[in-house]
Design an enzyme around this catalytic site. Structure first.
Site, PDB file in Angstrom:
ATOM      1  N   SER A 142       7.296  -5.483  -9.799  1.00  0.00           N
ATOM      2  CA  SER A 142       7.798  -5.036  -8.494  1.00  0.00           C
ATOM      3  C   SER A 142       8.840  -6.051  -7.813  1.00  0.00           C
ATOM      4  O   SER A 142       8.755  -7.421  -8.059  1.00  0.00           O
ATOM      5  CB  SER A 142       6.951  -4.931  -7.505  1.00  0.00           C
ATOM      6  OG  SER A 142       7.415  -4.668  -6.220  1.00  0.00           O
ATOM      7  N   TYR A 167      -0.281  -7.196  -2.521  1.00  0.00           N
ATOM      8  CA  TYR A 167       0.427  -5.990  -3.610  1.00  0.00           C
ATOM      9  C   TYR A 167       1.076  -7.160  -4.507  1.00  0.00           C
ATOM     10  O   TYR A 167       1.234  -7.017  -5.783  1.00  0.00           O
ATOM     11  CB  TYR A 167       1.335  -4.728  -2.910  1.00  0.00           C
ATOM     12  CG  TYR A 167       2.064  -4.443  -3.943  1.00  0.00           C
ATOM     13  CD1 TYR A 167       1.573  -3.371  -4.656  1.00  0.00           C
ATOM     14  CD2 TYR A 167       3.294  -4.395  -3.941  1.00  0.00           C
ATOM     15  CE1 TYR A 167       2.184  -2.633  -5.608  1.00  0.00           C
ATOM     16  CE2 TYR A 167       4.154  -3.706  -4.730  1.00  0.00           C
ATOM     17  CZ  TYR A 167       3.553  -2.711  -5.658  1.00  0.00           C
ATOM     18  OH  TYR A 167       4.516  -2.005  -6.578  1.00  0.00           O
TER      19      TYR A 167
END
Length: 340
Positions: A142, A167
């Site tokens: 990401s 995350y």
């Protein structure tokens, strides 16, 4: 090729599966269909791939589409018994691991689910790739790993040792784990740092869906950091094209490991204001805005350096007005069908 796509009921996994099937590959998809967002959207994606909700809902049941080139199994990546059996049964050539617990803000409230799926689950994928001689593992990282990086555009050479959400930390850990397995077991791995993916069949928790939903209901939208944000918005078809390009060109051994990290983005960031204006234009409506401060774990800007993947032939060809219009057309049709 025979390809395993994890997270096949998810946004990117669904589109990738569709595209690979059109190109003649044999696909096995797995997904745990968790309730992080409306599971009916996930079942509807699977329906587009030829799998009924009745069959998809049952854990560990194999379901195939009519043409037999797509098989789906509802499964947790954390299942250390079922996952190796799946690898043993199918003899995959390539694995595209797109399954993950998504969402930056949600990771602050539910950290355990991120460790279970994104770390424990990824370890199980790596172990299966190790024991079943997988030719190439691609996995979702990401742009969140860049944290509050001030240097733009974000380069894969930048230091990413300071994530600001759990995350992002799990995604960075995936990259480290992949490097270890590439080094120890010579597994070619490619980490995919996605930048703000949007398009038809997108997630309901993402900005475009939230904004379109609010506008359609005449409700205000929440604009964080008082609108002082920009994102490298990347249309889903461009993302899929990038994944397929990398899939077909596994990394070769560099220094001591066949390991690669790649940004997949548009390479041209847009302000949040421009993004909202594109949605308003596509829907023919003006939205009320509720300006709010920056949310914990969020960043003011993202911007992908895509020079490496461009050298391989990648092009991001969808501008924001075209991409938003395609999403809005899908959103209104999908919403209309649900209301009938």
């Amino acid at each position: 090729m025979k390809i395993l796509v994890t997270g096949a009921a998810g946004f990117i996994g669904f589109h990738l599966s569709q595209s690979l099937l059109r190109k003649g590959h044999e696909i096995v998809g797995i997904d745990n269909i968790n309730d992080y967002y409306d599971v009916n959207l996930k079942y509807d994606r699977l329906k587009e791939l030829g799998i009924s909700k009745e069959n998809a809902a049952i854990f560990l049941q194999n379901s195939s589409n009519k043409s037999g080139d797509f098989e789906f199994v509802r499964m947790h990546l954390e299942d250390r018994e079922a996952l190796p059996k799946l690898f043993e049964k199918h003899g995959f050539d390539v694995v595209c691991n797109l399954a993950a617990q998504a969402g930056v803000r949600y990771s602050i409230e539910n950290p355990e689910s991120y460790v279970d799926s994104n770390i424990v689950g990824f370890l199980n994928i790596l172990e299966c790739c190790r024991h079943h001689k997988i030719e190439h593992l691609l996995y979702a990282s990401s742009s969140s790993v860049y944290g509050e990086n001030k240097k733009v555009p974000f380069s894969k050479e930048d230091n990413v040792d300071h994530p600001i959400s759990l995350y992002a930390a799990t995604k960075k850990s995936n990259e480290l784990m992949a490097h270890t397995y590439s080094h120890l077991y010579n597994i070619p791995t490619t980490g995919l740092r996605f930048f703000t993916v949007y398009g038809p069949w997108g997630r309901p928790d993402m900005a475009l869906y939230l904004f379109a939903d609010a506008i359609s209901k005449g409700a205000p939208i929440k604009v964080f950091n008082n609108g002082n944000m920009s994102r490298d918005f990347t249309f889903i078809e461009d993302i899929v094209n990038g994944i397929e390009l990398l899939l077909e060109n596994p990394p070769r051994e560099e220094v001591k490991a066949a390991y690669r990290i790649s940004n997949i983005g548009n390479g041209s960031p847009q302000s949040l204001g421009d993004f909202i204006e594109a949605i308003e234009a596509s829907m023919g409506m003006t939205v009320k805005k509720e300006f709010l401060p920056m949310q914990a774990g969020d960043v003011p800007q993202t911007w992908a350096d895509i020079s490496d993947i461009q050298k391989m032939g990648y092009k991001s060809t969808t501008d924001i007005s075209e991409g938003v219009q395609k999403f809005v057309d899908w959103f209104l049709a999908y919403r209309g069908n649900k209301e009938q």
